[in-house]
Write a protein that holds these residues in place. Structure first.
Motif, short mmCIF file in Angstrom:
data_model
loop_
_atom_site.label_atom_id
_atom_site.label_comp_id
_atom_site.label_asym_id
_atom_site.label_seq_id
_atom_site.Cartn_x
_atom_site.Cartn_y
_atom_site.Cartn_z
N VAL A 1 16.84 2.79 9.74
CA VAL A 1 16.65 2.31 11.11
C VAL A 1 15.51 3.06 11.78
CG1 VAL A 1 17.72 2.14 13.39
CG2 VAL A 1 19.03 1.54 11.35
N LEU A 2 15.51 4.40 11.66
CA LEU A 2 14.46 5.19 12.29
C LEU A 2 13.09 4.90 11.66
CD1 LEU A 2 16.28 8.63 12.68
CD2 LEU A 2 15.93 6.86 14.41
N MET A 3 13.06 4.77 10.34
CA MET A 3 11.79 4.49 9.66
C MET A 3 11.24 3.12 10.04
SD MET A 3 9.44 5.71 7.69
CE MET A 3 10.23 7.13 6.93
N SER A 4 12.13 2.15 10.30
CA SER A 4 11.67 0.80 10.63
C SER A 4 10.91 0.76 11.94
CB SER A 4 12.86 -0.16 10.69
OG SER A 4 13.74 0.19 11.75
N PHE A 5 11.20 1.68 12.88
CA PHE A 5 10.47 1.72 14.14
C PHE A 5 9.00 2.06 13.93
CE2 PHE A 5 14.77 2.48 15.97
CZ PHE A 5 14.79 1.39 16.82
N PHE A 6 8.68 2.71 12.81
CA PHE A 6 7.29 3.04 12.51
C PHE A 6 6.69 2.08 11.49
CE2 PHE A 6 9.54 7.01 13.54
CZ PHE A 6 8.82 7.40 14.66
N VAL A 7 7.45 1.73 10.47
CA VAL A 7 6.91 0.94 9.36
C VAL A 7 6.65 -0.51 9.77
CG1 VAL A 7 7.40 0.05 7.06
CG2 VAL A 7 7.93 2.43 7.61
N VAL A 8 7.55 -1.11 10.55
CA VAL A 8 7.37 -2.52 10.91
C VAL A 8 6.12 -2.74 11.77
CG1 VAL A 8 8.40 -4.48 12.12
CG2 VAL A 8 9.81 -3.07 10.63
N PRO A 9 5.91 -2.00 12.87
CA PRO A 9 4.65 -2.18 13.60
C PRO A 9 3.42 -1.87 12.76
CG PRO A 9 6.23 -0.95 14.92
CD PRO A 9 6.79 -1.03 13.53
N LEU A 10 3.52 -0.83 11.93
CA LEU A 10 2.39 -0.48 11.07
C LEU A 10 2.10 -1.59 10.07
CD1 LEU A 10 0.39 1.78 10.38
CD2 LEU A 10 2.08 2.67 8.78
N GLY A 11 3.14 -2.18 9.49
CA GLY A 11 2.95 -3.28 8.55
C GLY A 11 2.32 -4.49 9.20
N MET A 12 2.73 -4.82 10.42
CA MET A 12 2.15 -5.95 11.13
C MET A 12 0.67 -5.72 11.43
SD MET A 12 4.69 -8.06 11.36
CE MET A 12 4.23 -9.25 12.58
N LEU A 13 0.33 -4.50 11.83
CA LEU A 13 -1.07 -4.20 12.13
C LEU A 13 -1.93 -4.22 10.87
CD1 LEU A 13 -0.62 -1.32 14.74
CD2 LEU A 13 -1.52 -3.61 15.17
N LEU A 14 -1.41 -3.66 9.79
CA LEU A 14 -2.16 -3.70 8.53
C LEU A 14 -2.36 -5.14 8.05
CD1 LEU A 14 -0.61 -0.69 6.57
CD2 LEU A 14 -2.96 -0.90 7.41
N ALA A 15 -1.35 -5.98 8.24
CA ALA A 15 -1.49 -7.40 7.88
C ALA A 15 -2.56 -8.07 8.73
CB ALA A 15 -0.14 -8.10 8.04
N ALA A 16 -2.63 -7.69 10.01
CA ALA A 16 -3.66 -8.26 10.89
C ALA A 16 -5.06 -7.86 10.44
CB ALA A 16 -3.42 -7.81 12.33
N TYR A 17 -5.22 -6.60 10.04
CA TYR A 17 -6.53 -6.16 9.54
C TYR A 17 -6.86 -6.84 8.22
CZ TYR A 17 -7.29 -2.57 13.08
OH TYR A 17 -7.53 -1.93 14.27
N ALA A 18 -5.84 -7.03 7.37
CA ALA A 18 -6.08 -7.72 6.10
C ALA A 18 -6.47 -9.19 6.35
CB ALA A 18 -4.83 -7.65 5.22
N TRP A 19 -5.95 -9.79 7.40
CA TRP A 19 -6.28 -11.18 7.73
C TRP A 19 -7.77 -11.34 8.01
CZ3 TRP A 19 -3.55 -15.57 7.37
CH2 TRP A 19 -4.00 -16.70 8.05
N GLN A 20 -8.39 -10.29 8.56
CA GLN A 20 -9.82 -10.36 8.85
C GLN A 20 -10.67 -10.44 7.59
OE1 GLN A 20 -11.04 -7.92 12.62
NE2 GLN A 20 -9.63 -6.65 11.44
N LEU A 21 -10.10 -10.01 6.47
CA LEU A 21 -10.87 -10.02 5.22
C LEU A 21 -10.94 -11.42 4.61
CD1 LEU A 21 -9.38 -6.77 3.62
CD2 LEU A 21 -11.45 -6.99 4.99
N ILE A 22 -10.12 -12.35 5.10
CA ILE A 22 -10.12 -13.72 4.59
C ILE A 22 -11.25 -14.49 5.25
CG2 ILE A 22 -8.76 -15.82 4.30
CD1 ILE A 22 -6.25 -14.11 4.57
N PRO A 23 -12.01 -15.27 4.53
CA PRO A 23 -13.12 -16.04 5.12
C PRO A 23 -12.62 -16.94 6.26
CG PRO A 23 -13.26 -16.09 2.74
CD PRO A 23 -11.96 -15.44 3.07
N PRO A 24 -13.41 -17.10 7.33
CA PRO A 24 -12.97 -17.90 8.48
C PRO A 24 -12.64 -19.35 8.13
CG PRO A 24 -14.90 -16.57 9.04
CD PRO A 24 -14.70 -16.43 7.57
#
Length: 505
Positions: A117-140
């Motif tokens: 539970v405690l780890m999820s407060f850090f990992v879930v937001p971090l995972g969403m942000l990393l996914a957002a940055y990875a989305w930028q690598l996909i061609p428009p």
């Protein structure tokens, strides 16, 4: 006086009661013996109300406001028509049902998987942000073909994957950080010697048993331990003895890494707790400093690079920010630990199954629909001409949402937050069913509390009409009314300020 046991000082001041070491705020409306003194201090109840509201809002506001921004600015209208009513329907859930779920389901679950539970407060937001940055690598041209509903499904998949990662990372972090020190293992394995009476700390007196807090104080201040009813000193064992101790403790539950045992003061130093506390605030501070002093110059350099290279640069900068957050948190934690501060004396402490964390999560879910609905309506009411002008000037959709739409809708968003704040402050059934209803005054997130509204609900049916207890409960209602009145009046003044600032738009 009709009720001599009640006065302004007894209601709002510290009193030195019989059998206590110092003056304190105490609320105790009943006792097991007629000779015991009744205590009617309202300060612990006001503190509990504020504590419940603060933790609920810390959980609810980011989720509700960010969800409102996403649905109003980025979600397809057809998907929005299904998502918004679904979230709004959450507001129809009765508080008693949420309290029942909190007490019967959530509280035992949090107890059993606390590291996750405690780890999820850090990992879930971090995972969403990393996914957002990875989305930028996909061609428009590829991202434009992805429908809004598919994007929403991908977000849920990323969130589920992050939770799965937290489920494995949480226990791993527990084993690495929240474990007995080497000297504590020696004592647990029997490698110790009793100390002389002259070496026994004076504050112990003739105590034959010590609480977990007293044992922790003995370890920190005197480097001594309490074992088998005696004060002892750890003795460094031989290599053969170390192997024997490791064998003895291999199957010992008392020596097993455990964040709950650490919270109770059973073993371990303060450093891992400070790291846990500081990661969030340090991440916010570094993000603000990065946006203020680094982002502009960094983006100017990226303008002349290919899109893929620029996206990789942004991702690398985010990864460096994560590393800096961990490094600064660890460094500050080491400084605080070296200075003798322990988070178990403030934000952490002994673990109780019905605690503030559970109430904050469940009460946050009760408040989210209110904040989300009003915030989303405020954002949607911003004229489309402002969005078009911003996008036509070269701003990205995110820059438009944050720098143009949000400031214009700030009065509505602020009103939503304040209405949610009032809803949380007056919550009764969730607090009654999900906390221990103990009138304590500690910020420990793993401890219960007692609020004004819960006290009225629990005690008013049993209070004799016209008694001091009966009148004190009515005073609780008056204090709660005064708190919400002051809050709403201040909120209205702030809202009018925001409204005047954006009136010309």
């Amino acid at each position: 006086m009709a009720h001599p046991e009640v006065s302004a000082r007894s209601l709002f001041g510290k009193l030195w009661y019989e059998g206590t070491a110092e003056p304190s705020y105490v609320y105790q409306s009943s006792a097991g013996e007629d000779t015991s003194e009744i205590k009617y201090s309202l300060v612990p109840l006001v503190f509990g109300t504020i504590k419940a509201t603060v933790f609920a809002m810390l959980f609810a506001v980011p989720l509700a406001v960010l969800a409102a921004i996403y649905t109003s600015e980025f979600m397809d209208k057809h998907v929005r028509r299904a998502v918004k009513p679904t979230i709004e329907m959450m507001a129809s859930l009765p508080s008693v049902v949420l309290g029942f779920v909190a007490a019967i389901v959530v509280a035992p679950l949090v107890r059993d998987i606390l590291p996750t539970v405690l780890m999820s407060f850090f990992v879930v937001p971090l995972g969403m942000l990393l996914a957002a940055y990875a989305w930028q690598l996909i061609p428009p041209h590829a991202t434009r073909k992805v429908r809004s509903g598919v994007k929403l499904a991908l977000m849920f998949i990323v969130a589920a994957g992050s939770l799965a990662l937290a489920a494995s990372a949480g226990p791993a972090a527990e084993r690495a950080l929240f474990k007995p020190s080497e000297r504590e293992r020696w004592v647990m394995g029997g490698s110790f010697e009793p100390v002389n009476d002259t070496e026994r700390p004076a504050w112990l007196g003739n105590l034959k048993s010590l609480s977990s807090e007293q044992q922790r104080r003995l370890r920190v201040e005197n480097d001594l331990f309490f074992q088998d009813g005696k004060v002892v000193r750890a003795v460094a064992p031989s290599d053969a003895r170390k192997i024997e101790i490791d064998t003895i403790l291999a199957g010992s539950e008392a020596a097993a890494p455990s964040i709950r045992t650490w919270l109770d003061g059973g073993f371990g130093g303060p450093w891992p707790g400070w790291v846990l506390v500081l990661i969030g605030p340090v991440a916010v501070v570094l993000s603000v400093l990065n946006a203020k002093f680094v982002s502009r110059a960094f983006h100017e350099k990226l303008l002349h690079l290919p899109r893929l290279t620029a996206a990789l640069g942004e991702t690398a900068r985010f990864v460096l920010l994560i590393g800096a957050t961990l490094g600064v948190s660890a460094g500050v934690a080491a400084l605080l630990s070296g200075a003798g501060f322990d988070p178990r004396d403030s934000v952490f402490g002994s673990f109780n199954q019905r605690n503030t964390l559970v109430v904050g999560i469940i009460m946050g879910f009760a408040v989210i629909p209110i904040i989300y609905t009003i915030s989303e309506d405020a954002l949607s009411s911003v004229p489309d001409s402002l969005r078009s002008a911003s996008l036509g000037s070269g701003a990205t959709p995110w820059q438009t949402a944050v720098r143009i739409v949000m400031p214009v809708a700030a009065s509505g968003i602020f009103s939503a937050v304040m209405i949610g704040f009032g809803r949380a402050a007056g919550e009764t059934m969730i607090v009654v069913m999900a906390t221990g209803n103990t009138a304590t005054m500690k910020w420990n997130v793993f401890e219960g509390f007692r609020t004004l509204s819960a006290t009225i609900a629990v005690e008013l049916p049993e209070a004799p009409v016209g008694s001091a207890h009966f009148r004190v409960l009515f005073l609780c209602g008056l204090v709660l009314f005064a708190m919400t009145f002051i809050l709403n009046t201040t909120a209205e003044a702030v809202r009018q300020h925001f409204r005047k600032r954006s009136a010309a738009l």
